[in-house]
Design an enzyme around this catalytic site. Structure first.
Site, PDB file in Angstrom:
ATOM      1  N   SER A  80     -30.044  85.044  52.929  1.00  0.00           N
ATOM      2  CA  SER A  80     -30.724  84.412  51.803  1.00  0.00           C
ATOM      3  C   SER A  80     -29.884  84.561  50.544  1.00  0.00           C
ATOM      4  O   SER A  80     -28.931  85.335  50.504  1.00  0.00           O
ATOM      5  CB  SER A  80     -32.094  85.055  51.577  1.00  0.00           C
ATOM      6  OG  SER A  80     -31.916  86.350  51.058  1.00  0.00           O
ATOM      7  N   LYS A  81     -30.308  83.803  49.542  1.00  0.00           N
ATOM      8  CA  LYS A  81     -29.611  83.890  48.258  1.00  0.00           C
ATOM      9  C   LYS A  81     -29.742  85.291  47.696  1.00  0.00           C
ATOM     10  O   LYS A  81     -28.816  85.833  47.110  1.00  0.00           O
ATOM     11  CB  LYS A  81     -30.197  82.869  47.293  1.00  0.00           C
ATOM     12  CG  LYS A  81     -29.875  81.438  47.713  1.00  0.00           C
ATOM     13  CD  LYS A  81     -30.944  80.438  47.284  1.00  0.00           C
ATOM     14  CE  LYS A  81     -30.826  79.145  48.074  1.00  0.00           C
ATOM     15  NZ  LYS A  81     -32.043  78.351  48.034  1.00  0.00           N
ATOM     16  N   GLN A  82     -30.929  85.903  47.914  1.00  0.00           N
ATOM     17  CA  GLN A  82     -31.148  87.262  47.397  1.00  0.00           C
ATOM     18  C   GLN A  82     -30.200  88.261  48.064  1.00  0.00           C
ATOM     19  O   GLN A  82     -29.789  89.237  47.468  1.00  0.00           O
ATOM     20  CB  GLN A  82     -32.601  87.721  47.637  1.00  0.00           C
ATOM     21  CG  GLN A  82     -33.644  87.000  46.795  1.00  0.00           C
ATOM     22  CD  GLN A  82     -33.911  85.578  47.287  1.00  0.00           C
ATOM     23  OE1 GLN A  82     -33.793  85.286  48.469  1.00  0.00           O
ATOM     24  NE2 GLN A  82     -34.222  84.660  46.375  1.00  0.00           N
ATOM     25  N   HIS A  85     -27.256  87.640  48.919  1.00  0.00           N
ATOM     26  CA  HIS A  85     -25.896  87.214  48.602  1.00  0.00           C
ATOM     27  C   HIS A  85     -25.191  86.579  49.794  1.00  0.00           C
ATOM     28  O   HIS A  85     -24.052  86.922  50.117  1.00  0.00           O
ATOM     29  CB  HIS A  85     -25.071  88.387  48.056  1.00  0.00           C
ATOM     30  CG  HIS A  85     -25.805  89.117  46.963  1.00  0.00           C
ATOM     31  ND1 HIS A  85     -26.072  88.522  45.748  1.00  0.00           N
ATOM     32  CD2 HIS A  85     -26.363  90.341  46.925  1.00  0.00           C
ATOM     33  CE1 HIS A  85     -26.767  89.373  45.009  1.00  0.00           C
ATOM     34  NE2 HIS A  85     -26.949  90.481  45.691  1.00  0.00           N
TER      35      HIS A  85
END
Ligand code: GLU
Length: 298
Positions: free
Chosen positions: A239-241, A243
């Site tokens: 996920s974007k969270q 990275h």
């Protein structure tokens, strides 16, 4: 009783612009694209920027550019949810008049993890409901249906959830005035005539709630297919969270191949994205033949 004629296939990809696509979101994009192409249907693009605080400026343009570079061409004009407030307000009003929503003054920190206990649920549903309390704006919750919500997932098979016991009445309008994802997605899929939702398995848990909302709004429930999530080396959802690394658009074919492999398919001979996508759509059609001919699920 005769079944209504099947609606022409309409699929969609609905990314949230909280960052560019990564290897995980590409798997969902590719699967939904291939399913639409395999059924000779339309594939729409909807930018889910309804959660404005989480929106990263420019991420939407980046996503459009990434999809184009990969050869994942959508049909028609993309839709931005921030331009659709009037549609959500209208749906909300319909639910309110039907006694399906109520204001909730519980603060998040007062609520324990788990299903909403129904603290603010008025009983009986109609009658006078005080909207302002301590001058705070309330959130609005949807009164869920009791009983088991069953549906068929084209990848995962039969599913069932007791929404009242496992989730409880859920928020469709937040105290800060923003529309919740659950409401926006149901209104949009309904109004865009989406017949088939193909998305990541992290959203499986939302499906039963969305089916209840669709029914309350007299909208048909789309068929569902949830693809497995891509995990990182630690077993966490990419996920974007976390990275997740950006896609390397200088190698579009390699990106597509990797996503295809994540979907459990073998090697395909192709030397360019377009050729790859055409044979991948044929391969997908073999695994999921004629989804569009079976009509809508109840
Ligand atoms: N916007 C959601 C996300 O990016 C997807 C919603 C959906 O496909 O229903 O996670």
């Amino acid at each position: 009783m005769a079944h209504p004629p099947p609606r022409p296939y309409v699929g969609r990809f609905a990314p949230s612009p909280s960052g560019p696509l990564h290897a995980g979101s590409l798997v969902a994009a590719l699967a939904s694209y291939l399913d639409a192409r395999a059924q000779r249907g339309r594939w729409l693009l909807r930018i889910e920027d309804i959660d404005e605080p989480r929106t990263v400026p420019g991420a939407d343009r980046l996503i459009l550019h990434q999809l184009q570079s990969l050869g994942l061409h959508w049909d028609g004009d993309p839709v931005w949810q921030t331009q659709r407030h009037a549609a959500y307000a209208q749906a909300f009003e319909r639910l309110r008049r039907a006694g399906r929503v109520y204001p909730c003054h519980c603060r998040r920190r007062e609520l324990r993890a788990g299903p909403y206990p129904g603290t603010c649920r008025p009983n009986p549903p109609a009658g006078h409901i005080p909207v302002a309390k301590d001058g705070r704006r309330p959130a609005w919750r949807f009164r869920v249906d009791p009983g088991l919500e069953r549906f068929q997932d084209r990848w995962l098979g039969p599913q069932c959830q007791d929404v009242a016991a496992e989730v409880g009445d859920f928020i469709i309008r937040r105290a800060d005035g923003l529309w919740a994802y659950q409401l926006a997605v149901v209104v949009d899929d309904g109004q865009q005539g989406v017949t088939d939702v193909v998305r990541g398995a992290d959203l499986l848990d939302s499906t039963a709630r969305q089916r209840q909302l669709a029914r309350a709004l007299a909208l048909p429930c789309p068929r569902m297919l949830h693809v497995p999530l891509v995990l990182d080396a630690q077993g966490r959802k990419l996920s974007k969270q976390n990275h997740a690394p950006a896609l390397d658009l200088s190698q579009p074919l390699a990106c597509l191949r990797q996503a295809w492999q994540e979907l459990g398919f073998g090697h395909l001979p192709a030397d360019a994205p377009d050729a790859f996508l055409a044979s991948a759509a044929a391969g997908w059609a073999q695994r999921y033949p004629g989804g569009a001919r079976t009509g809508m699920s109840a």
